[in-house]
Design a protein around this motif. Structure first.
Motif, mmCIF file in Angstrom:
data_model
loop_
_atom_site.group_PDB
_atom_site.id
_atom_site.type_symbol
_atom_site.label_atom_id
_atom_site.label_comp_id
_atom_site.label_asym_id
_atom_site.label_seq_id
_atom_site.Cartn_x
_atom_site.Cartn_y
_atom_site.Cartn_z
ATOM 1 N N LEU A 105 34.912 45.781 33.836
ATOM 2 C CA LEU A 105 35.359 47.162 34.008
ATOM 3 C C LEU A 105 35.038 47.628 35.422
ATOM 4 O O LEU A 105 33.874 47.587 35.843
ATOM 5 C CB LEU A 105 34.655 48.094 33.010
ATOM 6 C CG LEU A 105 34.590 47.664 31.541
ATOM 7 C CD1 LEU A 105 34.050 48.814 30.687
ATOM 8 C CD2 LEU A 105 35.961 47.250 31.026
ATOM 9 N N ARG A 106 36.068 48.050 36.131
ATOM 10 C CA ARG A 106 35.883 48.505 37.515
ATOM 11 C C ARG A 106 36.476 49.905 37.675
ATOM 12 O O ARG A 106 37.673 50.041 37.963
ATOM 13 C CB ARG A 106 36.550 47.526 38.482
ATOM 14 C CG ARG A 106 35.919 46.145 38.453
ATOM 15 C CD ARG A 106 36.505 45.191 39.487
ATOM 16 N NE ARG A 106 35.575 44.097 39.729
ATOM 17 C CZ ARG A 106 35.710 43.172 40.665
ATOM 18 N NH1 ARG A 106 36.752 43.201 41.469
ATOM 19 N NH2 ARG A 106 34.805 42.231 40.820
ATOM 20 N N PRO A 107 35.689 50.950 37.463
ATOM 21 C CA PRO A 107 36.225 52.303 37.629
ATOM 22 C C PRO A 107 36.422 52.647 39.110
ATOM 23 O O PRO A 107 35.620 52.254 39.955
ATOM 24 C CB PRO A 107 35.139 53.192 37.014
ATOM 25 C CG PRO A 107 33.888 52.379 37.027
ATOM 26 C CD PRO A 107 34.276 50.928 37.060
ATOM 27 N N GLY A 243 43.322 41.121 39.219
ATOM 28 C CA GLY A 243 42.364 42.222 39.123
ATOM 29 C C GLY A 243 41.372 42.207 40.270
ATOM 30 O O GLY A 243 40.934 43.262 40.747
ATOM 31 N N ASP A 244 40.995 41.025 40.702
ATOM 32 C CA ASP A 244 40.085 40.887 41.840
ATOM 33 C C ASP A 244 40.711 41.515 43.077
ATOM 34 O O ASP A 244 40.106 42.359 43.754
ATOM 35 C CB ASP A 244 39.813 39.388 42.065
ATOM 36 C CG ASP A 244 38.890 39.141 43.250
ATOM 37 O OD1 ASP A 244 37.891 39.872 43.379
ATOM 38 O OD2 ASP A 244 39.183 38.221 44.044
ATOM 39 N N ILE A 245 41.945 41.150 43.355
ATOM 40 C CA ILE A 245 42.598 41.599 44.585
ATOM 41 C C ILE A 245 42.922 43.093 44.519
ATOM 42 O O ILE A 245 42.635 43.852 45.451
ATOM 43 C CB ILE A 245 43.887 40.779 44.824
ATOM 44 C CG1 ILE A 245 43.529 39.301 45.042
ATOM 45 C CG2 ILE A 245 44.664 41.330 46.031
ATOM 46 C CD1 ILE A 245 44.722 38.363 45.035
ATOM 47 N N SER A 247 41.600 45.466 42.787
ATOM 48 C CA SER A 247 40.461 46.395 42.788
ATOM 49 C C SER A 247 39.868 46.546 44.188
ATOM 50 O O SER A 247 39.407 47.628 44.553
ATOM 51 C CB SER A 247 39.419 46.002 41.744
ATOM 52 O OG SER A 247 38.991 44.682 41.917
ATOM 53 N N ASP A 248 39.884 45.497 44.983
ATOM 54 C CA ASP A 248 39.456 45.677 46.385
ATOM 55 C C ASP A 248 40.412 46.619 47.110
ATOM 56 O O ASP A 248 39.997 47.491 47.875
ATOM 57 C CB ASP A 248 39.417 44.332 47.138
ATOM 58 C CG ASP A 248 38.062 43.631 47.068
ATOM 59 O OD1 ASP A 248 37.423 43.679 46.001
ATOM 60 O OD2 ASP A 248 37.644 43.023 48.087
ATOM 61 N N GLU A 249 41.699 46.468 46.842
ATOM 62 C CA GLU A 249 42.676 47.374 47.461
ATOM 63 C C GLU A 249 42.383 48.821 47.040
ATOM 64 O O GLU A 249 42.341 49.735 47.863
ATOM 65 C CB GLU A 249 44.109 47.001 47.052
ATOM 66 C CG GLU A 249 45.162 47.886 47.718
ATOM 67 C CD GLU A 249 46.550 47.804 47.084
ATOM 68 O OE1 GLU A 249 46.740 47.039 46.114
ATOM 69 O OE2 GLU A 249 47.433 48.519 47.568
ATOM 70 N N PRO A 275 28.079 45.320 41.830
ATOM 71 C CA PRO A 275 29.056 46.022 42.664
ATOM 72 C C PRO A 275 30.265 45.124 42.865
ATOM 73 O O PRO A 275 30.176 43.906 42.707
ATOM 74 C CB PRO A 275 28.308 46.253 43.974
ATOM 75 C CG PRO A 275 27.255 45.189 44.014
ATOM 76 C CD PRO A 275 26.866 44.972 42.581
ATOM 77 N N VAL A 276 31.395 45.715 43.237
ATOM 78 C CA VAL A 276 32.621 44.950 43.427
ATOM 79 C C VAL A 276 32.590 44.172 44.751
ATOM 80 O O VAL A 276 33.185 43.112 44.880
ATOM 81 C CB VAL A 276 33.837 45.911 43.350
ATOM 82 C CG1 VAL A 276 35.118 45.238 43.812
ATOM 83 C CG2 VAL A 276 33.989 46.439 41.914
ATOM 84 N N HIS A 277 31.835 44.700 45.706
ATOM 85 C CA HIS A 277 31.808 44.062 47.039
ATOM 86 C C HIS A 277 31.010 42.762 47.045
ATOM 87 O O HIS A 277 30.325 42.425 46.081
ATOM 88 C CB HIS A 277 31.227 45.033 48.066
ATOM 89 C CG HIS A 277 29.777 45.370 47.850
ATOM 90 N ND1 HIS A 277 28.745 44.491 48.110
ATOM 91 C CD2 HIS A 277 29.182 46.503 47.397
ATOM 92 C CE1 HIS A 277 27.584 45.068 47.839
ATOM 93 N NE2 HIS A 277 27.813 46.295 47.395
#
Ligand code: NAD
Ligand code: IPM
Ligand code: MN
Length: 353
Positions: A105-107, A243-245, A247-249, A275-277
């Motif tokens: 989950l990446r809000p 989803g990886d790409i 969400s960074d965008e 964290p996503v980073h």
């Protein structure tokens, strides 16, 4: 309450942002009368150096004994040798797979205080509040592969089974039911067989969630829609790499990649929070990393693994309040603003708590 957490600082800026998040958890424990114990273990590049494996046995065991895991980041150029048999990123993938944490989950939301910092027209940012549900233990990352070795051929395989898609789709539909009841399923069904299975499975699962409005978006168009109509999205369901790409965008909508948290969940309340980073080697060791992504991941840990909703919301409100006061780390500060260090920002969050 008592909770035992495994903490994995990892590489690069990992130890810097982890220290910030643990200070926040300590403050939460103190203010609300909880006891959190932390067991620090190795993962990633530093684990290869110190224990000979990116996912050591001791880390696996400690994780099995913990209520939840908080991880900062892995990786770095010193481990990027293409012929190396182990890599930092492999440790992270093995960790997610070992605990079957299939839903990430990446809000992503916008902060009114940062409306003038995002390189997008402010009117497009109003009301942006979306949740990526990224499939995390299948797809291209885990399909049959061939390494290049000494030859001239290598491949990865985008493989999904119907049950793998069903379980993550259920997570996404349930999340949509608790939110604005809209789900965008991202695929590439016009080209890829695996993505036709994805779409047909999502359509089938939708039958149980008739109150949720479903749209299918091709991944290339989705990359564009995220910047032209970000506020129209609620939950976005995507396979692992898409989803990886995306969400960074989408992190640009929040202000910085350094601000996005995530929760990786399986069938129980156990979870991995990260964290996503990544390890940001370009700024590691300088004390300037943005700690928000890791602090908000700790908040998600409080919410999803420990069921401490009040405490989670208090941490999120503290971060909001510090941003509203005008404090910014270097990644979000404009040229006409001063930048706070990781420690200064963290202490401001502690003061709000
Ligand atoms: P990255 O996310 O580490 O950094 C991308 C850019 O964002 C860099 O300019 C970096 O300075 C900036 N940035 C990232 N986090 C920040 C923060 N908290 N505060 C301020 N600025 C921040 O991605 P990359 O540079 O492509 O990858 C570096 C390494 O990290 C690679 O080895 C990669 O495999 C790894 N990685 C790990 C994870 C993880 O552990 N979950 C995630 C992504 C990348
Ligand atoms: C992330 C990272 C990882 C991923 C890498 C480091 C394995 O980019 O957590 O987003 O691709 O899942
Ligand atoms: Mn990523």
């Amino acid at each position: 309450m008592k909770a035992s957490l495994m903490v994995l600082p990892g590489d690069g800026i990992g130890p810097e942002v982890m220290a910030a998040a643990l200070r926040v958890l300590d403050r939460v424990a103190q203010r609300y009368g909880h006891q959190f114990s932390y067991r620090e273990e190795l993962i990633g590049g530093s684990a290869i150096d110190k224990a000979g494996s990116s996912f050591p046995e001791a880390t696996r065991k400690a994780g099995e004994e913990a209520d939840a895991i908080l991880l900062a980041a892995v990786g770095g150029p010193q481990w990027d040798n293409p012929s190396a048999t182990d890599r930092p990123e492999r440790g992270l993938l093995a960790l997610r797979k070992h605990f079957e944490l299939f839903a990430n989950l990446r809000p992503v939301r916008t902060y009114p205080a940062l409306a003038q910092h995002v390189p997008l027209r402010p009117d497009l940012l109003v009301g942006v509040d979306l949740l990526f549900v990224r499939e995390l233990t299948g797809g291209l990352y885990f399909g049959p592969r061939k390494e290049m070795g000494t030859g001239d051929e290598a491949y990865d395989t985008l493989l999904y089974t119907r049950p793998e898609i069903e379980r993550v789709a259920n997570v996404a539909f349930r999340a949509a039911q608790r939110r604005r009841k809209k789900l965008a399923s991202v695929d590439k069904a016009n080209v890829l067989a695996s993505m036709r299975l994805w779409r047909s499975t999502v359509i089938k699962v939708h039958e149980e969630y008739s109150d949720v409005q479903l749209e299918h978006v091709l991944v290339d168009a989705c990359a564009m829609h995220l910047l032209t109509r970000p506020a129209s999205f609620d939950v976005i369901l995507a396979e692992n790499m898409f989803g990886d790409i995306l969400s960074d965008e989408a992190s640009v909508l929040a202000g910085s990649l350094g601000m996005l948290p995530s929760a990786s969940l399986g069938a129980t309340s156990f979870g991995l929070y990260e964290p996503v980073h990544g390890s940001a080697p370009d700024i590691a060791g300088k004390g300037i990393a943005n700690p928000i992504g890791t602090i908000l991941s700790a908040a998600m840990l409080l919410r999803y693994s420990l069921q401490l909703e009040t405490e989670a919301a208090a941490v999120e409100a503290a971060v909001d309040a510090v941003l509203a006061d005008g404090l910014r780390t270097a990644d979000i500060a404009r040229r006409d603003e001063g930048a706070a260090s990781t420690t200064e920002f963290t202490e401001a969050v502690l003061a709000k708590l």
